[in-house]
Enzyme design. Structure first.
Site, PDB file in Angstrom:
ATOM      1  CB  SER A 128      -0.877  -0.015   1.260  1.00 48.15           C
ATOM      2  OG  SER A 128      -1.259   1.278   1.633  1.00 48.15           O
ATOM      3  N   GLY A 129       0.523   2.185  -0.908  1.00 46.61           N
ATOM      4  CA  GLY A 129       1.221   3.472  -0.933  1.00 46.61           C
ATOM      5  C   GLY A 129       0.958   4.280   0.322  1.00 46.61           C
ATOM      6  CG  LEU A 130      -2.554   5.298   3.709  1.00 46.44           C
ATOM      7  CD1 LEU A 130      -2.337   6.804   3.817  1.00 46.44           C
ATOM      8  CD2 LEU A 130      -4.014   4.955   3.992  1.00 46.44           C
ATOM      9  CG  ASP A 141      -0.880   7.898  -0.147  1.00 44.82           C
ATOM     10  OD1 ASP A 141       0.026   7.592  -0.935  1.00 44.82           O
ATOM     11  OD2 ASP A 141      -2.021   7.390  -0.199  1.00 44.82           O
ATOM     12  CG  ASP A 184      -0.931   2.125  -4.137  1.00 46.76           C
ATOM     13  OD1 ASP A 184      -1.099   2.620  -5.267  1.00 46.76           O
ATOM     14  OD2 ASP A 184      -1.321   2.666  -3.084  1.00 46.76           O
ATOM     15  CG  ASP A 211       1.086   6.297  -5.475  1.00 44.40           C
ATOM     16  OD1 ASP A 211       0.187   5.663  -4.899  1.00 44.40           O
ATOM     17  OD2 ASP A 211       2.024   6.838  -4.861  1.00 44.40           O
ATOM     18  CD  GLU A 241      -3.889   6.522  -7.327  1.00 40.92           C
ATOM     19  OE1 GLU A 241      -3.648   5.496  -6.656  1.00 40.92           O
ATOM     20  OE2 GLU A 241      -4.139   7.627  -6.821  1.00 40.92           O
ATOM     21  CE  LYS A 298      -2.080   8.996  -3.973  1.00 46.05           C
ATOM     22  NZ  LYS A 298      -2.235   7.559  -4.023  1.00 46.05           N
ATOM     23  CG  ASN A 348      -5.310   8.329   0.736  1.00 50.46           C
ATOM     24  OD1 ASN A 348      -6.481   8.372   1.108  1.00 50.46           O
ATOM     25  ND2 ASN A 348      -4.636   7.201   0.658  1.00 50.46           N
ATOM     26  CB  SER A 349      -8.802   7.722  -2.884  1.00 50.79           C
ATOM     27  OG  SER A 349      -7.958   7.299  -3.908  1.00 50.79           O
ATOM     28  NE  ARG A 352      -6.878   3.799  -6.507  1.00 51.61           N
ATOM     29  CZ  ARG A 352      -6.255   3.927  -5.349  1.00 51.61           C
ATOM     30  NH1 ARG A 352      -5.294   3.093  -5.010  1.00 51.61           N
ATOM     31  NH2 ARG A 352      -6.581   4.894  -4.519  1.00 51.61           N
ATOM     32  CG  HIS A 412     -10.725   3.511  -4.417  1.00 54.70           C
ATOM     33  ND1 HIS A 412     -11.253   2.757  -3.405  1.00 54.70           N
ATOM     34  CD2 HIS A 412      -9.705   4.210  -3.849  1.00 54.70           C
ATOM     35  CE1 HIS A 412     -10.590   2.977  -2.285  1.00 54.70           C
ATOM     36  NE2 HIS A 412      -9.636   3.851  -2.523  1.00 54.70           N
TER      37      HIS A 412
HETATM   38  C1  SPV Z   1      -3.419   2.533  -0.633  1.00 56.19           C
HETATM   39  O1  SPV Z   1      -3.519   1.588   0.164  1.00 56.19           O
HETATM   40  O2  SPV Z   1      -2.452   3.295  -0.653  1.00 56.19           O
HETATM   41  C2  SPV Z   1      -4.471   2.798  -1.596  1.00 56.19           C
HETATM   42  C3  SPV Z   1      -5.846   2.517  -1.240  1.00 56.19           C
HETATM   43  O3  SPV Z   1      -4.200   3.332  -2.633  1.00 56.19           O
HETATM   44  S1  SPV Z   1      -6.533   3.996  -0.666  1.00 56.19           S
HETATM   45  O4  SPV Z   1      -5.798   4.416   0.499  1.00 56.19           O
HETATM   46  O5  SPV Z   1      -7.901   3.645  -0.378  1.00 56.19           O
HETATM   47  O6  SPV Z   1      -6.470   4.987  -1.714  1.00 56.19           O
HETATM   48 MG    MG Z   2      -2.440   4.298  -2.581  1.00 55.03          MG
END
Ligand code: SPV
Ligand code: MG
Length: 294
Positions: free
Chosen positions: A42-44, A54, A81, A83, A110, A116, A118-119, A155, A186
């Protein structure tokens, strides 16, 4: 079996599959030992564990260094991930090269713009990538991979950025035609209505991946009934470790003693086990027989 082939099989399996988040070699190992068949890098979680945000504050090579430790420490496939691919098609295809060199099984990119966000943060202000440009990125990545089974997942962030089903379906079709092996749809809603609406129209044209972080109330049966192929538990090792570290730091700070602590942390020998210390001891006996006398 190759890690790439394992991930491909998971994605195409008729049974629902799950990936669990990890953010370093240790958490990757813990995910594997728990029984999961694959890891979400996971990027986060990786950025948070580095103490940064992130939004591509960590450079892509810093991320790849972490991924190398994760890949070396585990034998199950890792889906990265990626990004936005860290730039344009050229950056994204170079990322694929570097991931394949580290035995990573696949990458998800994505359709947002670099850097980017974070979503779940300011998602109304998140510009999407141009469809044609993003399709070129997918094509460049697929053309670059040496291993046919390496997975490139596209994504779609339309629901996150406030667009509707029509735009989501348009992008899904375009990315599938560009060569994406699967699509991650997502959503930041607290229910799965956007995912359900998409699944009703999509008709199983290619595998679908979801990240039920905000619609966490769905039961295992409800997730199964969505008809998706892969579920990602995206950040739960990070969040549980934050809770555990906060608790222990506060307690030790307040009590200024370890008297009440020892039984609430894993024994040191568990740390050594996870690090593979036993293998080194055996190797020393074989390759370095007099080491104890030195
Ligand atoms: C991550 O885990 O970094 C993701 C999922 O991209 S989210 O945090 O929901 O964007
Ligand atoms: Mg991410």
């Amino acid at each position: 079996m190759k890690k790439t082939t394992k991930l491909k099989q998971l994605i195409h399996s008729s049974q629902l599959s799950y990936l669990m988040e990890a953010h370093n070699g240790l958490s990757g190992k813990i995910v594997e030992e728990a029984g999961f068949q694959g890891i979400w890098a996971s990027g986060l979680s990786i950025s948070a564990s580095m103490g940064v945000r992130d939004c591509n504050e960590a450079s892509w090579t810093q991320i790849v260094d972490i991924l190398e430790f994760m890949s070396d420490a585990t034998s199950i496939p890792i889906l990265v991930d990626g990004d936005t691919g860290y730039g344009n098609f050229n950056n994204a295809r170079r990322l694929v090269q570097k991931l394949e060199q580290r035995n990573i099984a696949g990458v998800c990119i994505e359709d947002k713009q670099f850097p980017k966000t974070n979503s779940f943060i300011n998602s109304h202000q998140q510009p999407l990538a141009d469809i044609t440009e993003f399709c070129g990125k997918i094509q460049a990545m697929k053309d670059t991979q040496k291993d046919d089974d390496f997975m490139v997942i596209a994504r779609i962030e339309t629901f996150i950025a406030g667009w509707g089903l029509e735009e989501t379906l348009k992008r899904a079709e375009a990315y599938r035609n560009a060569g994406a092996d699967a699509l991650l749809i997502h959503s930041k809603r607290s229910d799965s209505s956007e995912i359900e609406a998409f699944m009703n129209e999509w008709g199983g044209k290619c595998p679908i991946v979801i990240v039920p972080t905000t619609y966490y109330k769905l039961s295992a049966d409800e997730l199964e009934n969505l008809g998706v192929n892969l579920v990602i538990w995206a950040n739960h090792n990070l969040r549980s470790s934050i809770q555990a570290m906060k608790k222990i730091s506060q307690q030790i700070f307040q009590e200024q003693s370890l008297v009440n602590i020892e039984n609430s942390v894993v024994p040191l020998k568990e740390v050594f086990r996870l690090q593979g210390t036993e293998e080194l001891q055996k190797a020393e006996n074989e390759y370095f027989p007099n080491s104890s006398k030195r």
